[in-house]
Design a protein around this motif. Structure first.
Motif, PDB file in Angstrom:
ATOM      1  N   LYS A   1       0.831  -1.206   0.000  1.00 60.46           N
ATOM      2  CA  LYS A   1       0.000   0.000   0.000  1.00 60.46           C
ATOM      3  C   LYS A   1       0.864   1.254   0.000  1.00 60.46           C
ATOM      4  N   THR A   2       0.229   2.377  -0.255  1.00 60.31           N
ATOM      5  CA  THR A   2       0.892   3.659  -0.116  1.00 60.31           C
ATOM      6  C   THR A   2       1.310   3.782   1.342  1.00 60.31           C
TER       7      THR A   2
ATOM      8  N   TYR B   1      -8.303   1.426  -3.948  1.00 62.85           N
ATOM      9  CA  TYR B   1      -8.027   1.592  -5.372  1.00 62.85           C
ATOM     10  C   TYR B   1      -6.645   1.049  -5.704  1.00 62.85           C
ATOM     11  N   TRP B   2      -6.433   0.715  -6.966  1.00 69.00           N
ATOM     12  CA  TRP B   2      -5.129   0.264  -7.443  1.00 69.00           C
ATOM     13  C   TRP B   2      -4.431   1.423  -8.132  1.00 69.00           C
ATOM     14  N   ASP B   3      -3.256   1.781  -7.630  1.00 68.57           N
ATOM     15  CA  ASP B   3      -2.391   2.794  -8.239  1.00 68.57           C
ATOM     16  C   ASP B   3      -1.444   2.044  -9.174  1.00 68.57           C
TER      17      ASP B   3
ATOM     18  N   SER C   1       0.604   3.040 -11.463  1.00 72.36           N
ATOM     19  CA  SER C   1       1.960   3.573 -11.645  1.00 72.36           C
ATOM     20  C   SER C   1       2.859   3.215 -10.470  1.00 72.36           C
ATOM     21  N   GLY C   2       2.318   3.246  -9.254  1.00 73.71           N
ATOM     22  CA  GLY C   2       3.104   2.911  -8.068  1.00 73.71           C
ATOM     23  C   GLY C   2       3.054   1.440  -7.699  1.00 73.71           C
TER      24      GLY C   2
ATOM     25  N   THR D   1      -4.346   1.973  -2.504  1.00 78.45           N
ATOM     26  CA  THR D   1      -4.463   3.306  -1.922  1.00 78.45           C
ATOM     27  C   THR D   1      -5.929   3.640  -1.679  1.00 78.45           C
TER      28      THR D   1
ATOM     29  N   THR E   1      -6.810   6.723  -2.344  1.00 82.01           N
ATOM     30  CA  THR E   1      -6.938   7.853  -3.262  1.00 82.01           C
ATOM     31  C   THR E   1      -7.621   7.412  -4.546  1.00 82.01           C
TER      32      THR E   1
ATOM     33  N   SER F   1      -8.821   9.445  -7.460  1.00 78.67           N
ATOM     34  CA  SER F   1      -8.192  10.079  -8.620  1.00 78.67           C
ATOM     35  C   SER F   1      -8.493   9.283  -9.886  1.00 78.67           C
ATOM     36  N   THR F   2      -7.479   8.873 -10.608  1.00 78.66           N
ATOM     37  CA  THR F   2      -7.666   8.072 -11.821  1.00 78.66           C
ATOM     38  C   THR F   2      -7.403   6.596 -11.554  1.00 78.66           C
ATOM     39  N   ASN F   3      -7.274   6.228 -10.278  1.00 81.63           N
ATOM     40  CA  ASN F   3      -7.018   4.840  -9.909  1.00 81.63           C
ATOM     41  C   ASN F   3      -8.293   4.008 -10.020  1.00 81.63           C
TER      42      ASN F   3
END
Length: 124
Positions: free
Chosen positions: A57-58, A71-73, A75-76, A80, A82, A84-86
């Motif tokens: 996780k973040t 959510y799945w980030d 790029s990282g 997370t 967050t 956003s676009t995740n």
């Protein structure tokens, strides 16, 4: 069982979009799952799209309560809270401190529903 049944669908095979290690997250389109074995980019990989997982996780994010949207980030390569676009992939089943490297996540199945931010962006 009906003659047109293919498989249960809890574990499916997809083409790895990048190199992945067993236990790592894999996102293909709106399908998210946990790799069941190591795979190189472009190779078939079996992913589990449900159940409960301890995932990276973040680290600098606290999960103060249970049941938060997770959510799945991509790029990282971490989960997370967050949006956003995740991609939405499930909910957390345990609190997590800031900092902490992993979180407990219950995957929501195959379809990663768009976040509110994604839906708003689509309305623009």
């Amino acid at each position: 069982m009906a003659k047109n049944h293919i498989q249960r669908g809890s574990t499916i095979t997809v083409v790895a979009p990048a190199d992945v290690l067993s236990g790592g997250g894999v996102l293909v389109g709106d399908i998210f799952g946990v790799a069941q074995h190591d795979a190189l980019s472009g190779a078939p990989v079996e992913i589990k799209v449900d159940e409960v997982w301890e995932l990276a996780k973040t680290s600098a994010q606290a999960w103060a309560s249970v049941g938060l949207p997770i959510y799945w980030d991509a790029s990282g390569k971490v989960v997370t809270t967050t949006a956003s676009t995740n991609k939405l992939i499930g909910v957390n089943l345990a609190v997590a401190a800031n900092p902490s490297d992993t979180g407990i996540v219950r995957l929501n199945g195959i379809f990663a529903a768009p976040s509110a931010a994604q839906m708003d962006a689509g309305d623009a």
